[in-house]
Design a protein around this motif. Structure first.
Motif, PDB file in Angstrom:
ATOM      1  N   THR A   1       0.818  -1.216   0.000  1.00  0.00           N
ATOM      2  CA  THR A   1       0.000   0.000   0.000  1.00  0.00           C
ATOM      3  C   THR A   1       0.841   1.251   0.000  1.00  0.00           C
ATOM      4  O   THR A   1       0.369   2.322  -0.388  1.00  0.00           O
ATOM      5  N   GLY A   2       2.081   1.132   0.423  1.00  0.00           N
ATOM      6  CA  GLY A   2       2.951   2.297   0.418  1.00  0.00           C
ATOM      7  C   GLY A   2       3.555   2.561  -0.928  1.00  0.00           C
ATOM      8  O   GLY A   2       4.113   3.631  -1.181  1.00  0.00           O
ATOM      9  N   GLY A   3       3.457   1.603  -1.855  1.00  0.00           N
ATOM     10  CA  GLY A   3       4.013   1.789  -3.192  1.00  0.00           C
ATOM     11  C   GLY A   3       3.010   2.432  -4.113  1.00  0.00           C
ATOM     12  O   GLY A   3       1.959   2.900  -3.725  1.00  0.00           O
ATOM     13  N   THR A   4       3.334   2.473  -5.400  1.00  0.00           N
ATOM     14  CA  THR A   4       2.445   3.076  -6.384  1.00  0.00           C
ATOM     15  C   THR A   4       1.344   2.100  -6.760  1.00  0.00           C
ATOM     16  O   THR A   4       1.534   0.885  -6.727  1.00  0.00           O
ATOM     17  N   PRO A   5       0.144   2.577  -7.149  1.00  0.00           N
ATOM     18  CA  PRO A   5      -0.941   1.690  -7.532  1.00  0.00           C
ATOM     19  C   PRO A   5      -0.616   0.856  -8.760  1.00  0.00           C
ATOM     20  O   PRO A   5      -1.232  -0.175  -8.979  1.00  0.00           O
ATOM     21  N   SER A   6       0.339   1.284  -9.560  1.00  0.00           N
ATOM     22  CA  SER A   6       0.648   0.563 -10.788  1.00  0.00           C
ATOM     23  C   SER A   6       1.784  -0.434 -10.609  1.00  0.00           C
ATOM     24  O   SER A   6       2.380  -0.859 -11.575  1.00  0.00           O
ATOM     25  N   ALA A   7       2.083  -0.778  -9.329  1.00  0.00           N
ATOM     26  CA  ALA A   7       3.170  -1.715  -9.090  1.00  0.00           C
ATOM     27  C   ALA A   7       2.865  -3.046  -9.750  1.00  0.00           C
ATOM     28  O   ALA A   7       1.776  -3.587  -9.653  1.00  0.00           O
ATOM     29  N   GLY A   8       3.831  -3.604 -10.443  1.00  0.00           N
ATOM     30  CA  GLY A   8       3.654  -4.870 -11.136  1.00  0.00           C
ATOM     31  C   GLY A   8       3.282  -4.682 -12.595  1.00  0.00           C
ATOM     32  O   GLY A   8       3.335  -5.604 -13.384  1.00  0.00           O
ATOM     33  N   ALA A   9       2.884  -3.482 -12.983  1.00  0.00           N
ATOM     34  CA  ALA A   9       2.489  -3.219 -14.364  1.00  0.00           C
ATOM     35  C   ALA A   9       3.625  -2.576 -15.161  1.00  0.00           C
ATOM     36  O   ALA A   9       3.393  -2.090 -16.261  1.00  0.00           O
ATOM     37  N   GLY A  10       4.805  -2.579 -14.584  1.00  0.00           N
ATOM     38  CA  GLY A  10       5.935  -1.973 -15.260  1.00  0.00           C
ATOM     39  C   GLY A  10       6.098  -0.527 -14.854  1.00  0.00           C
ATOM     40  O   GLY A  10       5.130   0.132 -14.446  1.00  0.00           O
ATOM     41  N   PRO A  11       7.299  -0.018 -14.931  1.00  0.00           N
ATOM     42  CA  PRO A  11       7.535   1.372 -14.527  1.00  0.00           C
ATOM     43  C   PRO A  11       6.858   2.345 -15.471  1.00  0.00           C
ATOM     44  O   PRO A  11       6.828   2.135 -16.687  1.00  0.00           O
ATOM     45  N   SER A  12       6.296   3.405 -14.907  1.00  0.00           N
ATOM     46  CA  SER A  12       5.667   4.439 -15.727  1.00  0.00           C
ATOM     47  C   SER A  12       6.722   5.453 -16.162  1.00  0.00           C
ATOM     48  O   SER A  12       7.760   5.592 -15.524  1.00  0.00           O
ATOM     49  N   ARG A  13       6.441   6.154 -17.243  1.00  0.00           N
ATOM     50  CA  ARG A  13       7.381   7.127 -17.790  1.00  0.00           C
ATOM     51  C   ARG A  13       6.840   8.533 -17.577  1.00  0.00           C
ATOM     52  O   ARG A  13       5.647   8.799 -17.730  1.00  0.00           O
ATOM     53  N   ALA A  14       7.738   9.445 -17.230  1.00  0.00           N
ATOM     54  CA  ALA A  14       7.346  10.836 -17.023  1.00  0.00           C
ATOM     55  C   ALA A  14       7.049  11.496 -18.368  1.00  0.00           C
ATOM     56  O   ALA A  14       7.689  11.202 -19.382  1.00  0.00           O
ATOM     57  N   ARG A  15       6.057  12.382 -18.349  1.00  0.00           N
ATOM     58  CA  ARG A  15       5.662  13.117 -19.547  1.00  0.00           C
ATOM     59  C   ARG A  15       5.602  14.604 -19.226  1.00  0.00           C
ATOM     60  O   ARG A  15       5.286  14.985 -18.095  1.00  0.00           O
ATOM     61  N   PRO A  16       5.857  15.462 -20.182  1.00  0.00           N
ATOM     62  CA  PRO A  16       5.711  16.905 -19.943  1.00  0.00           C
ATOM     63  C   PRO A  16       4.275  17.237 -19.560  1.00  0.00           C
ATOM     64  O   PRO A  16       3.332  16.664 -20.116  1.00  0.00           O
ATOM     65  N   ILE A  17       4.130  18.153 -18.655  1.00  0.00           N
ATOM     66  CA  ILE A  17       2.780  18.500 -18.184  1.00  0.00           C
ATOM     67  C   ILE A  17       1.943  19.112 -19.299  1.00  0.00           C
ATOM     68  O   ILE A  17       0.710  19.038 -19.279  1.00  0.00           O
ATOM     69  N   THR A  18       2.600  19.698 -20.303  1.00  0.00           N
ATOM     70  CA  THR A  18       1.858  20.289 -21.426  1.00  0.00           C
ATOM     71  C   THR A  18       1.202  19.231 -22.305  1.00  0.00           C
ATOM     72  O   THR A  18       0.291  19.542 -23.075  1.00  0.00           O
ATOM     73  N   GLU A  19       1.664  17.958 -22.190  1.00  0.00           N
ATOM     74  CA  GLU A  19       1.091  16.875 -22.981  1.00  0.00           C
ATOM     75  C   GLU A  19      -0.014  16.129 -22.240  1.00  0.00           C
ATOM     76  O   GLU A  19      -0.647  15.238 -22.809  1.00  0.00           O
ATOM     77  N   ILE A  20      -0.227  16.470 -20.979  1.00  0.00           N
ATOM     78  CA  ILE A  20      -1.227  15.774 -20.174  1.00  0.00           C
ATOM     79  C   ILE A  20      -2.600  16.375 -20.442  1.00  0.00           C
ATOM     80  O   ILE A  20      -2.775  17.604 -20.424  1.00  0.00           O
ATOM     81  N   ASP A  21      -3.581  15.516 -20.694  1.00  0.00           N
ATOM     82  CA  ASP A  21      -4.956  15.969 -20.903  1.00  0.00           C
ATOM     83  C   ASP A  21      -5.636  16.196 -19.562  1.00  0.00           C
ATOM     84  O   ASP A  21      -5.441  15.428 -18.606  1.00  0.00           O
ATOM     85  N   GLU A  22      -6.442  17.244 -19.494  1.00  0.00           N
ATOM     86  CA  GLU A  22      -7.192  17.510 -18.273  1.00  0.00           C
ATOM     87  C   GLU A  22      -8.253  16.430 -18.061  1.00  0.00           C
ATOM     88  O   GLU A  22      -8.820  15.904 -19.008  1.00  0.00           O
ATOM     89  N   GLU A  23      -8.479  16.134 -16.787  1.00  0.00           N
ATOM     90  CA  GLU A  23      -9.500  15.142 -16.445  1.00  0.00           C
ATOM     91  C   GLU A  23     -10.828  15.859 -16.225  1.00  0.00           C
ATOM     92  O   GLU A  23     -10.943  16.730 -15.359  1.00  0.00           O
TER      93      GLU A  23
END
Length: 452
Positions: free
Chosen positions: A47-69
């Motif tokens: 529970t202290g790790g990331t929710p995506s643990a086991g699904a492979g490391p995530s990659r950082a993206r520029p904030i300008t490329e992130i779509d608003e939710e």
């Protein structure tokens, strides 16, 4: 051979230590540290790790490329609750509501569940404290009966999850999280480990199915929600009920909100048919006809709305050590104002008991009421009644200067609406209004205007 790792956890506050101690250094409880099993330690790491643990490391993206939710808020049927939540219920949100026993947490959520059911939503109300028959009696009183509102008296988390698999629900209420337990965690219901486990499961449920989940939490004698602090960190919104359970008015204040502001407060009224939005609450915190010596009026801002309140003071001759006490007002700030009055106005308050009370059970969190507190203290000290048409607005500094306050025009408009005609202010307002203003730039000048 590898050395076995041990971890002890306080069952009162959640403090963790690699070794056992008789007294918890965090909360002071004795014999409260319990050794966690290997499964529990492994759960903490997961529970202290990331929710995506086991699904492979995530990659950082520029904030300008992130779509608003973007999300569509669901109206709860209560204008005051929607205001505190930021406009309505967000799908997939996890909301925690705390408050004193009997203040109206279960009553409010059952009524909201009834509102949502009538709008076509499928609601599951889980109660570990009351039977379905008891909840039915309350639903009759609240007018919350609907065939789309389902009741489940259960304290086993696994059985609750099975019910959610059996039928598609759009909304879930847990009353309360301290009564639930998980068979996967070998500890008593309400313990720190159980609360953490159940909250984590409910969070995954809410996010994966986009189901809004409301949780009722018990509070400790200190006024905080029982269980580990991680409980408040994991949820999206934390709401607290304030006010005297013997009073008809209740305040619902937001302390955390990932989807809106925490400045708003909801005002509810306990009626015969349950907790409802307070109608015409503006005059419920003061009574101009019954003002006596020791009472002063001011306007505070609760989020985006101004509220006229009455501050009461009692200054009495002390027998022994003088007492300073306040209800609804910061006691440390009261001590500062009393020291300032002794220095600037030469008042011998060191030999007097001073008590401050904010009527209506409301709690002041802004310094704009300082001038009204001083006016109430002087009125009680001199045993002279203040004008019922005058309000006092201003922040008082340590140097005795009365400083300007924000949202002055909104406060003055509320005063006009309530029929007031005079105000003692630190400076003239920029816009014209029907309020006659008296300027008091420092505390020493307040005496000149205090009985206008």
């Amino acid at each position: 051979m590898a050395k076995k790792k041990t971890l002890f956890e306080c069952q009162a506050c959640g403090f963790q230590s690699p070794r056992w101690m008789g007294k918890c250094p965090n909360c002071g409880e004795w014999e409260s540290l319990v050794e966690l099993s290997a499964d529990q330690i492994r759960f903490l790491k997961e529970t202290g790790g990331t929710p995506s643990a086991g699904a492979g490391p995530s990659r950082a993206r520029p904030i300008t490329e992130i779509d608003e939710e973007h999300f569509t808020r669901i109206p709860s049927g209560s204008r005051e609750l929607d205001l505190v939540l930021g406009g309505g219920i967000v799908p997939g949100s996890l909301t925690l509501i705390g408050g004193s026993p009997g203040i109206g947490k279960s009553t409010l959520l059952l009524k909201i569940a009834g509102n949502l059911a009538r709008s076509g939503q499928q609601i599951l109300y889980v109660s570990g404290e009351e039977s379905a028959g008891q909840i039915k009696l309350r639903a009759n009183r609240l007018g919350a009966n609907d065939e789309r509102l389902f009741l489940l008296s259960e304290i086993n988390l696994e059985n609750v999850l099975k019910e959610l698999e059996r039928r598609e629900y759009d909304f879930l209420v847990i009353d309360s999280i301290q009564t639930l337990y998980s068979e996967e965690t070998p500890s008593a219901p309400g313990s720190v480990t159980q609360v953490r486990t159940i909250t984590f499961e409910l969070m995954r449920l809410a996010k994966s199915r986009q189901i809004p989940v409301f949780i009722i939490g018990h509070i400790t004698k200190e006024g905080s929600i029982a269980g580990p602090r991680v409980l408040e960190h994991m949820v999206d919104t934390v709401l607290y009920f304030e006010g005297d359970s013997n009073s008809e008015l209740r305040l619902l204040r937001g302390f955390k909100n990932r989807f809106g502001s925490t400045n708003e407060v909801g005002i509810f009224e306990m009626r015969q048919d349950g907790l409802a939005d307070a109608a015409g609450f503006a005059g419920k915190f003061f009574d101009k006809e019954k003002l006596q010596s020791g009472s002063a009026l001011t306007v505070i801002m609760e989020g985006s709305r101004p509220i006229v309140i009455e501050i009461q003071a009692l200054v009495a001759e002390a027998y022994g050590h003088p007492k300073r006490s306040s209800t609804g007002y910061d006691n440390n700030r009261l001590q500062m104002l009393l020291a300032l009055l002794e220095k600037k106005l030469d008042l011998p308050l060191g030999t007097y008991d001073v008590f401050i009370n904010v009527s209506g059970g409301i709690r002041i969190t802004e310094p704009a009421a300082d001038l009204a507190v001083i006016a109430a203290i002087l009125s009680s000290y001199r045993d002279r009644e203040l004008s019922a048409e005058t309000l006092f607005l201003g922040e008082v500094s340590l140097t005795g200067e009365v400083r300007e306050i924000p949202a002055l025009q909104q406060r003055l408009r509320e005063m006009e609406t309530q029929g007031f005609r005079k105000a003692v202010l630190p400076a003239k307002p920029l816009e014209k209004s029907g309020i006659k203003c008296y300027i008091a730039e420092e505390v020493s000048k307040i005496v000149e205007w205090i009985f206008v």
